[in-house]
Design a protein around this motif. Structure first.
Motif, short mmCIF file in Angstrom:
data_model
loop_
_atom_site.label_atom_id
_atom_site.label_comp_id
_atom_site.label_asym_id
_atom_site.label_seq_id
_atom_site.Cartn_x
_atom_site.Cartn_y
_atom_site.Cartn_z
N ASP C 288 12.62 48.41 58.42
CA ASP C 288 12.53 47.67 57.17
C ASP C 288 13.87 47.04 56.82
N LEU C 289 14.95 47.81 56.95
CA LEU C 289 16.26 47.26 56.62
C LEU C 289 16.73 46.27 57.68
N THR C 290 16.10 46.32 58.86
CA THR C 290 16.53 45.46 59.96
C THR C 290 15.71 44.17 60.05
N THR C 291 14.49 44.19 59.51
CA THR C 291 13.60 43.05 59.76
C THR C 291 12.96 42.44 58.51
N THR C 292 12.95 43.15 57.41
CA THR C 292 12.36 42.57 56.20
C THR C 292 13.27 41.47 55.67
N SER C 293 12.68 40.47 55.06
CA SER C 293 13.47 39.31 54.65
C SER C 293 14.62 39.75 53.75
N GLN C 294 15.74 39.09 53.92
CA GLN C 294 16.97 39.46 53.22
C GLN C 294 17.30 38.38 52.19
N SER C 295 18.35 38.60 51.45
CA SER C 295 18.58 37.67 50.35
C SER C 295 20.05 37.39 50.11
N PHE C 296 20.26 36.34 49.31
CA PHE C 296 21.59 35.86 48.91
C PHE C 296 22.41 35.39 50.12
N ASP C 297 23.57 35.99 50.31
CA ASP C 297 24.49 35.57 51.37
C ASP C 297 24.82 34.09 51.23
N ASP C 298 25.24 33.74 50.03
CA ASP C 298 25.65 32.37 49.76
C ASP C 298 27.15 32.35 49.46
N ILE C 299 27.77 31.26 49.87
CA ILE C 299 29.16 30.99 49.45
C ILE C 299 29.10 29.76 48.56
N VAL C 300 29.62 29.90 47.36
CA VAL C 300 29.52 28.84 46.36
C VAL C 300 30.91 28.36 46.01
N ASP C 301 31.15 27.08 46.21
CA ASP C 301 32.37 26.47 45.69
C ASP C 301 31.99 25.73 44.43
N LEU C 302 32.63 26.11 43.35
CA LEU C 302 32.22 25.58 42.05
C LEU C 302 33.45 25.12 41.29
N GLU C 303 33.35 23.95 40.71
CA GLU C 303 34.45 23.53 39.83
C GLU C 303 33.89 22.89 38.57
N MET C 304 34.62 23.08 37.50
CA MET C 304 34.13 22.69 36.19
C MET C 304 35.22 21.94 35.43
N ALA C 305 34.81 20.85 34.80
CA ALA C 305 35.73 20.09 33.96
C ALA C 305 35.36 20.33 32.50
N ILE C 306 36.35 20.68 31.70
CA ILE C 306 36.09 20.87 30.27
C ILE C 306 37.08 20.05 29.46
N ASP C 307 36.70 19.76 28.24
CA ASP C 307 37.64 19.06 27.37
C ASP C 307 38.50 20.08 26.63
N ALA C 308 39.37 19.62 25.77
CA ALA C 308 40.32 20.51 25.11
C ALA C 308 39.63 21.53 24.21
N ASP C 309 38.41 21.22 23.79
CA ASP C 309 37.67 22.15 22.93
C ASP C 309 36.77 23.09 23.72
N GLY C 310 36.86 23.00 25.03
CA GLY C 310 36.05 23.90 25.84
C GLY C 310 34.63 23.40 26.09
N VAL C 311 34.39 22.12 25.80
CA VAL C 311 33.06 21.56 26.07
C VAL C 311 32.99 21.14 27.55
N ILE C 312 31.92 21.54 28.21
CA ILE C 312 31.77 21.22 29.63
C ILE C 312 31.50 19.73 29.78
N LEU C 313 32.33 19.08 30.61
CA LEU C 313 32.13 17.66 30.88
C LEU C 313 31.45 17.42 32.20
N GLY C 314 31.78 18.26 33.16
CA GLY C 314 31.21 18.04 34.48
C GLY C 314 31.26 19.29 35.32
N LEU C 315 30.42 19.30 36.36
CA LEU C 315 30.29 20.48 37.21
C LEU C 315 29.98 20.00 38.62
N ARG C 316 30.65 20.63 39.61
CA ARG C 316 30.35 20.32 41.00
C ARG C 316 30.12 21.63 41.75
#
Lengths: 313, 164, 806
Positions: C288-316
């Motif tokens: 079961d641990l060897t053959t049942t479908s597995q999950s996650f294993d993602d690498i996420v590069d994330l960047e966020m642009a905010i204004d001076a008040d902390g409002v999100i302007l953009g996300l990549r």
């Protein structure tokens, strides 16, 4: 159940098949009712027989077919090995078939060796403690199991029966690396003698495991006595950080006769880190384990000192 | 125990009050014996290496892993499985407590959890929730997050100690 | 009975009703697949590949065939004529489907892949025989690192794909370049979520029974989706659906792992046919641990642009997902990584967003759905980054969340990827948790504790998810099945019993209970009177199963419609029998009453009159009536569920141990059917999420060997590691919604990893520690503390900066 490698070895093996087994191979079964019968059976099978007591480490290895014995010699029906007796000198004599739960629940053990009661609380879980035996745990000699460390800390001596009679081996001479002991194929541990701790001894036991009841990443056990403001007798034992549980004479030497201050404890920790030789494994690198055992030894010394202080006054 | 040519041996024991006698291979695990030979499928098999606790039964009154015990070792023993407790139409107090507190979801761990709880209630004070959690820590439940199982057992501790 | 008494009748929906499932499960009388026993039954064990990537040269079964107790030994070619390989097709651009053979044919692609099936009298003998089977392989280069597999061109997991990059997708909205250009602060991080096993306590299992006389197959399977299995087998075995019946009996948990079709299910179906015996395969835990479908294993590069008040302007966002050896059926390999980018913006207003996901095949078991799918990862990454943005903007974690969340007056809100959030209690959940936690007083405690050398941390995570997906939102675009509709059929049988045929497949959710609550209220009967058939492909023309937080919404909707329809039909028959107008009739406790009189007919009397007492109704009238209603429900889009989680942890920096001391959840899943069950789902989901955050990780070596194939090595939380979870429900109403129900089975697992990560990071702030890899194990904490700085990614990975720049 080796503590240093994945509990289950990788599937790829040198032999022909993968190790995806979960049912034991065929074997014969004998249930002798005396030690003599048991040792005779072991002699007869000449290394192909395996003793089963509690079976809590052995049966998983059989289920995985990591062991393929020709016969299991079940010693559970041998009478008289399941008692905890007062040795009349402040110590205890513990039969090899005494279950972990008996140790946990014993008032005698709690009175004489409270550190042993504490250590047993870290062994696996209730159902495992109901079956697992002290003789089995010592004979299995897992480097990350509590009892091999505790009998060494407590200067225990093991009575071993073989075809040619019995012999006694000090706990410190019994273990010979991971999953290895000085037992011959036809020998059985029958009894463990634990001599009294020095009067007023304080103790500390510290263990870190990923989850409750898991094999320890590392654990430390310390006893010490006080004389005035100095440490008189000190014992330090560690597990999970070497190919077997060990006493650390170097650390004991740092403590004995010293003032229990930070400098002394730091020196003892350094001696422990120097003495151990941990492996990398899934849960911890050798570097982390060496760090960790120092932390635990320091905390155990601290507890032991404070308990000893209570005993002293 | 008597052996046969096929390597099987006769084993006899008491299971849920009934005396049973069967021919088994020495390598048969008690869990498989209960399920396959006796048809008592309430004892579940979750890992067969002693970690998950689903196969926990009582042997001579003590909780043990039926996957780490061979049927031949139970010769002469008194075995109790989940089927020895209350029935569908007449649950016992522990089962009722589990139901009342929603202490089960898929139900796969439940038989082992009940048998462990019985042993823990007999042997341990269970004075705090952490003690209950420690006592149950050898039984994995993947559904409930354990919170309601702890509640169900707490209720039984109160009943046992007469302070409910 | 007076009218006022009728008004006082208990409403089942919303009541913490005890479960109908429990008595059988508590007494050992549940019937799981492994419990199925049939005459002449044989047991199957698979010879599995012990290498990750190799060509199969020769298989020698001579010795094994001679073993007493062995009925037969079968390889790929022996069953090829009975069942074809699976293929998860998709119309998505940039997608390469893979063929999934029932047994590995020309080559093996992961350790544990089934190669040969042994059929024997019992599992012990089957394993003995397996020992005697010799498979010769020619080793091929093994790909375990997705970054390496991505650029590899000589070694392909699937030659016909021509690449190991089997899915690539990107989408977004708005001008991110402009957002980042004008930002007051940019925060960024690389987040890695380890590989994970869903680890239902019941292992996978199936029993196949071919009846020669009927030329038909019955399959019992520990599956969440008996309907998907039936349809797949019918196609692959060239049989009409009617000749295949798939039954999911009691199922011991699934969490997504039992909603895909597996190689073993196809093989067992064929083995049942070829051997003429009922055959049972029960996976052991190693398998079961060897053959049942597995999950996650993602690498996420994330960047966020905010204004001076902390409002999100953009996300990549850029996501690299290791999807293993096959594109899983029917969900496809796009499921996990694409869902990560789809839900990355979370409950926040993000004006400009670009997300790109790559799914790379490697020599590991297939990636499949697991509770939360993608969103545990997106929430972990986004919520970590939001906390960093809070520091940059000088806001509290709760303050920056409140500032950016979609506000009550802004619903419906369309996210940058086109998902529409209906009115949901985003801010209400946040406020509720903040009130319970009292972060200001916590921060005082935290300072005091640090002075004593104790490290406390508080972490929040907020998320929103789409649940109960309708026909317009496919789990994966163009996938070969419809998950957007569900049918229920209700009838009064000739004894007056209320019988519902439903398409859900219960595996712990208590759907027999909650659906009976719905039907009881709609129909006017006691819950106990409702009998539900489920987990069976036979009674309905089309079923799938239970997954993706859908059953409360879809099954609940279908049950509501069918019960309403049946109620009308009952009233029509009763009106005829009582010579009254249906509008003067009431139903209560399985009895139809003429309001204001003492005239009444029980369902039993109505059924007898309708079905058995010839002459009670005129044939013409009878012909125009029936006591059976089948209705399909399609929510068309999905419903939004949301929550805020908070965790309070204590970290021991010297040992790396984390204790979760308190845990809070405020969630909105709309109208609750059974609050007891909902609480249970939240508790269980959170503890699984804590497992994801702290304990659980599948570790593969460079040869593709799973080093964590036992439960002593793959660590799931026990009772001792689990905190109590304090749950608050916000029941936001939807005006134009049939039932008001929203799905919630996955939510606990979505929020917890991010909340724990934030709490541990908060605790370790004095060490300057970032938490960007989960699980955050003692070793990783030790490394962070030792380094006194940020990065814990494995050597060789290119770590992006986590510094804030202004």
């Amino acid at each position: 159940m080796p503590g240093h490698k994945p509990w289950l070895p990788a599937l790829a093996t040198d032999d022909k098949s993968s190790r995806l087994y979960m049912k034991p191979p065929a074997f014969g079964y004998e249930a002798p009712t005396s030690i003599e019968q048991a040792t005779a059976l072991l002699s007869m099978h000449d290394g192909d027989a395996r003793i089963i007591a509690g079976g809590q480490s052995l049966v998983p290895m059989l289920n995985f077919r990591l062991l393929v014995p020709s016969v299991l010699v079940d010693i559970n029906r041998i009478a008289g090995l399941d008692e905890i007796r007062d040795d009349g000198k402040g110590g205890l004599t513990i039969g090899a078939l005494v279950r972990h739960f008996q140790l946990e629940a014993s008032e005698l053990v709690a009175a004489r060796f409270p550190i042993l009661t504490e250590a047993v609380r870290h062994i696996a879980h209730l159902a495992i403690r109901n079956r697992g035996t002290i003789g089995g745990s010592l004979s299995h000699a897992d480097p990350a199991a509590e009892l091999p460390m505790m009998v060494q800390l407590l200067n225990g001596a093991l009575t071993i029966a073989g075809p040619d009679g019995t012999r006694t081996v000090a706990a410190r001479d019994f273990f010979d690396g991971a999953l290895t002991t000085v037992l011959d194929d036809a020998e059985i541990v029958t009894e463990i003698a634990l001599p009294a701790l020095p009067a007023g001894a304080g103790w500390g036991f510290k263990e870190v495991a990923r989850r409750a009841g898991d094999f320890a990443m590392a654990a430390a056990a310390v006893t010490l006595t006080q004389k005035d403001t100095l440490i008189e007798e000190a014992r330090v034992a560690v597990m999970g950080v070497h190919d077997q549980a060990i006493r650390v004479p170097g650390a004991e030497a740092m403590l004995q006769g010293a003032v229990a201050d930070n400098g002394t404890i730091t020196a003892a920790i350094a001696a422990v880190r120097e003495a151990v030789d941990p492996d990398d494994d899934l849960h911890a690198t050798a570097e982390f384990r060496r760090h960790l055992i120092g932390v635990l030894v320091g905390r155990a010394i601290h507890d032991a000192w404070h308990r000893a202080a209570v005993a002293h006054t | 125990m008597t052996g046969t040519a096929s390597g099987k041996v006769v084993v006899s024991m008491t299971v849920n009050g009934d005396r049973v006698e069967e021919l088994v291979e020495p390598r048969w695990l008690l869990a498989d014996f209960l399920r396959e030979n006796l048809g008592l499928t309430g004892t579940h098999v979750g890992c067969e290496h002693g970690v998950c606790g689903a196969c926990t039964i009582l042997m001579n009154g003590n909780s043990v892993r039926a996957c780490l015990t061979f049927a031949v070792q139970a010769q002469g023993a008194d075995i109790e499985t989940v089927e020895s407790l209350g029935t569908v139409n007449d649950l016992d107090d522990l089962q009722e407590s589990f139901r009342k507190h929603h202490a089960l979801q898929c139900g796969f761990c439940t038989p082992g959890m009940l048998m462990t709880a019985i042993d823990a209630l007999r042997k341990r004070p269970l004075a705090t929730d952490q003690e209950i959690r420690d006592a149950l820590s050898g039984n994995i439940c993947r559904c409930t997050g354990y919170q309601n199982i702890v509640k169900a057992v707490r209720t039984m501790v109160q009943k046992r100690d007469g302070d409910d | 009975m007076t009218e006022s008494a009728i008004d006082m009748r208990p409403t089942m929906i919303g009541a913490p009703v005890q479960r109908k499932e429990d008595p059988r499960l508590l007494t050992g009388h549940g019937q799981y697949t492994a419990d199925v026993q049939l005459p002449r039954m044989a047991h199957v064990a698979f010879v599995r590949s012990d290498r990750a990537h190799a060509r199969i040269l020769e298989i020698d079964t001579t010795e094994a065939k001679a073993l007493r107790g062995v009925h037969g030994i079968y390889g790929a070619e022996d069953i090829a004529s009975l069942v074809r390989p699976l293929c998860a097709s998709s119309r998505t651009e940039g997608y390469h489907a893979t063929l999934i053979p029932p047994l590995a044919d020309s080559k093996v692609r992961y350790v544990g892949e089934p190669v040969v099936a042994v059929v024997a009298t019992d599992r012990y003998v089957a394993e003995d025989a397996r020992d005697m089977i010799h498979v010769d392989y020619e080793d091929l280069p093994v790909l375990t690192d997705p970054a390496a597999a991505l650029v590899e061109t000589d070694t392909l997991i699937h030659d016909e794909a021509g690449t190991n990059l089997i899915v690539e997708r990107g989408f977004g909205r708005g001008d991110t370049d402009e957002a980042f250009h004008t930002a007051a602060h940019v925060v960024a991080g690389r987040y890695r979520m380890g590989r994970h096993a869903p680890m239902a306590l019941e292992t996978r299992a199936c029993v196949g029974h071919w009846e020669h006389g009927k030329q038909s197959l019955t399959m019992w399977s520990a599956t969440q989706a008996p309907g998907i299995l039936r349809d797949a087998l019918a196609e692959l075995m060239d049989l009409p659906g009617k000749r295949i019946r798939c039954i999911a009996p009691d199922v011991g948990g699934g969490f997504g792992a039992k909603v895909s079709i597996y190689q073993e299910e196809l093989a067992v179906a064929a083995l049942a046919r070829i051997t003429g015996r009922p055959v049972k395969w029960v996976s052991d835990r190693l398998e079961d641990l060897t053959t049942t479908s597995q999950s996650f294993d993602d690498i996420v590069d994330l960047e966020m642009a905010i204004d001076a008040d902390g409002v999100i302007l953009g996300l990549r966002a850029q996501v690299l997902g290791d999807v293993g050896a096959y594109s899983i059926y029917p969900w496809t390999a796009s499921l996990e990584p694409v869902q990560v980018i789809s839900f990355m913006p979370g409950p926040y207003k993000v004006a400009a967003y670009r997300g790109r996901a790559q799914a790379v095949a490697t020599n590991k078991p297939p990636m499949g759905p697991y509770r939360g799918v993608g969103r545990p990862v997106s929430t972990f990454a986004m919520e970590r980054l939001i906390d960093k943005a809070a520091v940059a903007a000088g806001l509290t974690p709760e303050g920056i969340r409140r500032r950016n969340m979609v506000r009550p007056d802004e619903f419906p809100y369309k996210t940058p990827v086109g998902i529409q959030w209906d009115r949901a209690g985003f801010i209400e959940c946040l406020d509720s948790v903040v009130e319970a936690v009292d972060p200001d007083s916590f921060r005082h405690q935290q300072v005091e504790a640090r002075a004593e050398g104790r490290y406390l941390g508080l972490g929040f995570a907020s998320y929103s998810e789409l649940t109960g997906l309708g026909s317009r939102i496919a789990a994966a675009p163009g996938m070969p099945i419809n998950t957007g509709t569900e049918t229920a059929r209700l009838r009064i049988d000739s004894t007056g019993a209320v019988v519902a045929a439903m398409a859900f497949a219960n595996h712990g959710q208590g759907l027999e209970t909650s659906m009976a609550q719905v039907i009881a209220d709609e129909l006017g009967v006691a819950m106990e009177a409702v009998m539900i058939d489920s987990g069976d492909s036979d009674p309905l023309a089309h079923t799938t199963g239970t997954y993706a937080s859908r059953s409360a919404v879809l099954a609940g909707g279908a049950a509501t419609l069918a019960a309403r329809g049946l109620r009308e039909k009952i009233l029509k028959v009763a009106a005829e029998l009582m010579e009254a107008s249906p509008t003067d009739l009431e139903i209560f406790d399985s009895t139809v009453r003429l309001v204001g009189t003492d005239k009444q007919l029980t369902f039993r009397e109505i059924a007898h009159a309708f079905y058995t007492q010839m002459g009670r109704l005129h044939p013409k009238q009878r012909a125009a009536m029936d006591l059976e209603e089948t209705r399909m429900f399609d929510p068309v889009f999905g419903t939004a569920s949301c929550a805020t989680h908070a965790a309070l942890v204590e970290v021991d920096p010297a040992t790396g141990m984390v204790e979760v001391k308190r845990y809070w959840v405020a969630e909105d899943c709309g109208r609750l059917i059974n609050p007891m069950i909902v609480d249970g789902q939240v508790h269980g989901g959170v503890i699984q999420g804590i497992g994801v955050a702290l304990h659980e990780e599948l570790i593969y070596d460079e040869d593709g060997q799973n080093l964590t194939a036992s439960l002593a090595d793959y660590l799931v939380p026990s009772a001792a590691e689990a905190p109590d979870v304090d749950v608050t429900h916000i029941e936001t109403q939807l005006p134009d919604n049939l039932t008001g129900f929203r799905g919630m089975g996955e939510g606990g697992t979505i929020g917890a990893p991010g909340a724990i990560a934030n709490a541990v990071a908060d605790a370790l702030r004095p060490f300057g520690a970032d938490v960007n890899t989960l699980p955050i194990t003692p070793q990783r904490i030790h490394d962070l503390v030792q380094a006194g700085s940020a990065q814990t990614l494995r050597p060789g990975r290119n770590n992006s900066s986590d510094d804030t720049t202004s």
